[in-house]
Design a protein around this motif. Structure first.
Motif, PDB file in Angstrom:
ATOM      1  N   TYR A 146      -0.902   4.046  -9.455  1.00 13.13           N
ATOM      2  CA  TYR A 146      -0.694   3.331  -8.194  1.00 13.13           C
ATOM      3  C   TYR A 146       0.177   2.090  -8.344  1.00 13.13           C
ATOM      4  O   TYR A 146       0.949   1.765  -7.450  1.00 13.13           O
ATOM      5  CB  TYR A 146      -2.035   2.938  -7.568  1.00 13.13           C
ATOM      6  CG  TYR A 146      -2.730   4.091  -6.916  1.00 13.13           C
ATOM      7  CD1 TYR A 146      -2.285   4.608  -5.712  1.00 13.13           C
ATOM      8  CD2 TYR A 146      -3.833   4.695  -7.510  1.00 13.13           C
ATOM      9  CE1 TYR A 146      -2.911   5.680  -5.108  1.00 13.13           C
ATOM     10  CE2 TYR A 146      -4.474   5.772  -6.921  1.00 13.13           C
ATOM     11  CZ  TYR A 146      -4.006   6.253  -5.716  1.00 13.13           C
ATOM     12  OH  TYR A 146      -4.625   7.312  -5.140  1.00 13.13           O
ATOM     13  N   LEU A 147       0.056   1.379  -9.405  1.00 15.78           N
ATOM     14  CA  LEU A 147       0.832   0.160  -9.613  1.00 15.78           C
ATOM     15  C   LEU A 147       1.233   0.038 -11.079  1.00 15.78           C
ATOM     16  O   LEU A 147       0.614   0.625 -11.960  1.00 15.78           O
ATOM     17  CB  LEU A 147       0.024  -1.081  -9.214  1.00 15.78           C
ATOM     18  CG  LEU A 147      -0.220  -1.278  -7.732  1.00 15.78           C
ATOM     19  CD1 LEU A 147      -1.196  -2.410  -7.511  1.00 15.78           C
ATOM     20  CD2 LEU A 147       1.065  -1.539  -6.989  1.00 15.78           C
ATOM     21  N   PHE A 148       2.240  -0.759 -11.309  1.00 13.24           N
ATOM     22  CA  PHE A 148       2.706  -1.113 -12.647  1.00 13.24           C
ATOM     23  C   PHE A 148       3.198   0.081 -13.465  1.00 13.24           C
ATOM     24  O   PHE A 148       3.045   0.111 -14.679  1.00 13.24           O
ATOM     25  CB  PHE A 148       1.640  -1.905 -13.409  1.00 13.24           C
ATOM     26  CG  PHE A 148       1.205  -3.138 -12.668  1.00 13.24           C
ATOM     27  CD1 PHE A 148       2.080  -4.189 -12.480  1.00 13.24           C
ATOM     28  CD2 PHE A 148      -0.071  -3.229 -12.136  1.00 13.24           C
ATOM     29  CE1 PHE A 148       1.690  -5.319 -11.784  1.00 13.24           C
ATOM     30  CE2 PHE A 148      -0.477  -4.353 -11.442  1.00 13.24           C
ATOM     31  CZ  PHE A 148       0.410  -5.404 -11.268  1.00 13.24           C
TER      32      PHE A 148
ATOM     33  N   VAL B  83       0.833  -1.205   0.000  1.00 15.99           N
ATOM     34  CA  VAL B  83       0.000   0.000   0.000  1.00 15.99           C
ATOM     35  C   VAL B  83       0.867   1.254   0.000  1.00 15.99           C
ATOM     36  O   VAL B  83       0.636   2.175  -0.795  1.00 15.99           O
ATOM     37  CB  VAL B  83      -0.975  -0.005   1.198  1.00 15.99           C
ATOM     38  CG1 VAL B  83      -1.643   1.340   1.379  1.00 15.99           C
ATOM     39  CG2 VAL B  83      -2.016  -1.093   1.018  1.00 15.99           C
ATOM     40  N   THR B  84       1.893   1.299   0.854  1.00 14.86           N
ATOM     41  CA  THR B  84       2.745   2.487   0.886  1.00 14.86           C
ATOM     42  C   THR B  84       3.523   2.630  -0.418  1.00 14.86           C
ATOM     43  O   THR B  84       3.717   3.743  -0.909  1.00 14.86           O
ATOM     44  CB  THR B  84       3.714   2.463   2.079  1.00 14.86           C
ATOM     45  OG1 THR B  84       4.476   1.256   2.037  1.00 14.86           O
ATOM     46  CG2 THR B  84       2.975   2.557   3.393  1.00 14.86           C
ATOM     47  N   GLY B  85       3.954   1.509  -0.993  1.00 21.60           N
ATOM     48  CA  GLY B  85       4.637   1.560  -2.285  1.00 21.60           C
ATOM     49  C   GLY B  85       3.721   2.065  -3.386  1.00 21.60           C
ATOM     50  O   GLY B  85       4.133   2.831  -4.260  1.00 21.60           O
ATOM     51  N   ALA B  86       2.465   1.644  -3.350  1.00 21.65           N
ATOM     52  CA  ALA B  86       1.500   2.094  -4.356  1.00 21.65           C
ATOM     53  C   ALA B  86       1.238   3.594  -4.235  1.00 21.65           C
ATOM     54  O   ALA B  86       1.136   4.298  -5.246  1.00 21.65           O
ATOM     55  CB  ALA B  86       0.190   1.311  -4.211  1.00 21.65           C
ATOM     56  N   ILE B  87       1.156   4.084  -3.018  1.00 19.30           N
ATOM     57  CA  ILE B  87       0.947   5.526  -2.810  1.00 19.30           C
ATOM     58  C   ILE B  87       2.156   6.302  -3.325  1.00 19.30           C
ATOM     59  O   ILE B  87       2.021   7.325  -4.000  1.00 19.30           O
ATOM     60  CB  ILE B  87       0.666   5.827  -1.326  1.00 19.30           C
ATOM     61  CG1 ILE B  87      -0.688   5.228  -0.936  1.00 19.30           C
ATOM     62  CG2 ILE B  87       0.709   7.321  -1.047  1.00 19.30           C
ATOM     63  CD1 ILE B  87      -0.957   5.222   0.558  1.00 19.30           C
ATOM     64  N   TRP B  88       3.356   5.800  -3.046  1.00 19.67           N
ATOM     65  CA  TRP B  88       4.576   6.452  -3.523  1.00 19.67           C
ATOM     66  C   TRP B  88       4.615   6.464  -5.049  1.00 19.67           C
ATOM     67  O   TRP B  88       4.937   7.483  -5.661  1.00 19.67           O
ATOM     68  CB  TRP B  88       5.801   5.730  -2.950  1.00 19.67           C
ATOM     69  CG  TRP B  88       7.088   6.311  -3.419  1.00 19.67           C
ATOM     70  CD1 TRP B  88       7.729   7.405  -2.919  1.00 19.67           C
ATOM     71  CD2 TRP B  88       7.890   5.846  -4.512  1.00 19.67           C
ATOM     72  NE1 TRP B  88       8.881   7.634  -3.635  1.00 19.67           N
ATOM     73  CE2 TRP B  88       9.002   6.696  -4.607  1.00 19.67           C
ATOM     74  CE3 TRP B  88       7.772   4.782  -5.401  1.00 19.67           C
ATOM     75  CZ2 TRP B  88       9.997   6.518  -5.565  1.00 19.67           C
ATOM     76  CZ3 TRP B  88       8.760   4.605  -6.357  1.00 19.67           C
ATOM     77  CH2 TRP B  88       9.854   5.478  -6.424  1.00 19.67           C
ATOM     78  N   GLU B  89       4.287   5.330  -5.673  1.00 20.80           N
ATOM     79  CA  GLU B  89       4.265   5.269  -7.139  1.00 20.80           C
ATOM     80  C   GLU B  89       3.260   6.263  -7.720  1.00 20.80           C
ATOM     81  O   GLU B  89       3.507   6.873  -8.752  1.00 20.80           O
ATOM     82  CB  GLU B  89       3.931   3.861  -7.635  1.00 20.80           C
ATOM     83  CG  GLU B  89       5.128   2.938  -7.654  1.00 20.80           C
ATOM     84  CD  GLU B  89       4.832   1.614  -8.313  1.00 20.80           C
ATOM     85  OE1 GLU B  89       4.318   1.606  -9.451  1.00 20.80           O
ATOM     86  OE2 GLU B  89       5.129   0.584  -7.698  1.00 20.80           O
ATOM     87  N   LYS B  90       2.127   6.422  -7.068  1.00 22.75           N
ATOM     88  CA  LYS B  90       1.117   7.373  -7.545  1.00 22.75           C
ATOM     89  C   LYS B  90       1.672   8.793  -7.511  1.00 22.75           C
ATOM     90  O   LYS B  90       1.500   9.562  -8.458  1.00 22.75           O
ATOM     91  CB  LYS B  90      -0.153   7.256  -6.689  1.00 22.75           C
ATOM     92  CG  LYS B  90      -1.218   8.283  -7.002  1.00 22.75           C
ATOM     93  CD  LYS B  90      -1.801   8.089  -8.377  1.00 22.75           C
ATOM     94  CE  LYS B  90      -2.966   9.039  -8.583  1.00 22.75           C
ATOM     95  NZ  LYS B  90      -3.416   9.072  -9.952  1.00 22.75           N
ATOM     96  N   ARG B  91       2.362   9.139  -6.422  1.00 17.65           N
ATOM     97  CA  ARG B  91       2.899  10.497  -6.298  1.00 17.65           C
ATOM     98  C   ARG B  91       4.049  10.747  -7.271  1.00 17.65           C
ATOM     99  O   ARG B  91       4.188  11.840  -7.806  1.00 17.65           O
ATOM    100  CB  ARG B  91       3.349  10.770  -4.864  1.00 17.65           C
ATOM    101  CG  ARG B  91       2.196  10.824  -3.884  1.00 17.65           C
ATOM    102  CD  ARG B  91       2.609  11.300  -2.524  1.00 17.65           C
ATOM    103  NE  ARG B  91       3.294  12.575  -2.564  1.00 17.65           N
ATOM    104  CZ  ARG B  91       2.732  13.750  -2.331  1.00 17.65           C
ATOM    105  NH1 ARG B  91       1.455  13.813  -2.057  1.00 17.65           N
ATOM    106  NH2 ARG B  91       3.447  14.847  -2.353  1.00 17.65           N
TER     107      ARG B  91
END
Length: 100
Positions: free
Chosen positions: A20-22, A7-15
């Motif tokens: 969010y992913l991929f 979840v934290t990785g997905a939030i970071w990727e979004k920013r």
């Protein structure tokens, strides 16, 4: 724990990358993260329900752990490459390199 990291990785990727992913920069890391979560969840399901015998549970646990090791190795190699890139970018230009 794995879910919190995802979840934290997905939030970071979004920013950073806008999704969010991929994101292209982390595509294979995200693929293996999903596989890690799926295999660990399957193991917990097999453990709680008796879906597999002990040997099957062990093999599933080993597969889950192996994907986790691959996923962690991907992140470590990417972090190392980024740090080496930073060091090369911060290195002073030598006299021979400045005159061309």
């Amino acid at each position: 724990f794995l879910y919190a990291i995802m979840v934290t990785g997905a939030i970071w990727e979004k920013r950073v990358f806008g999704c969010y992913l991929f994101a292209p920069a982390f595509f294979w890391e995200d693929v293996f993260s999903m596989l890690v979560i799926a295999l660990h969840t399957a193991y917990l399901g097999a453990l709680c329900t008796g879906w597999l015998d002990v040997r099957g549970q062990l093999l599933l646990a080993l597969a889950a752990f192996a994907t986790y090791v691959i996923n962690a190795t991907q992140f470590i190699l990417k972090l190392r490459a980024a740090r080496l890139g930073e060091q090369q970018a911060a290195a002073p230009v030598g006299l021979g390199e400045a005159v061309q």
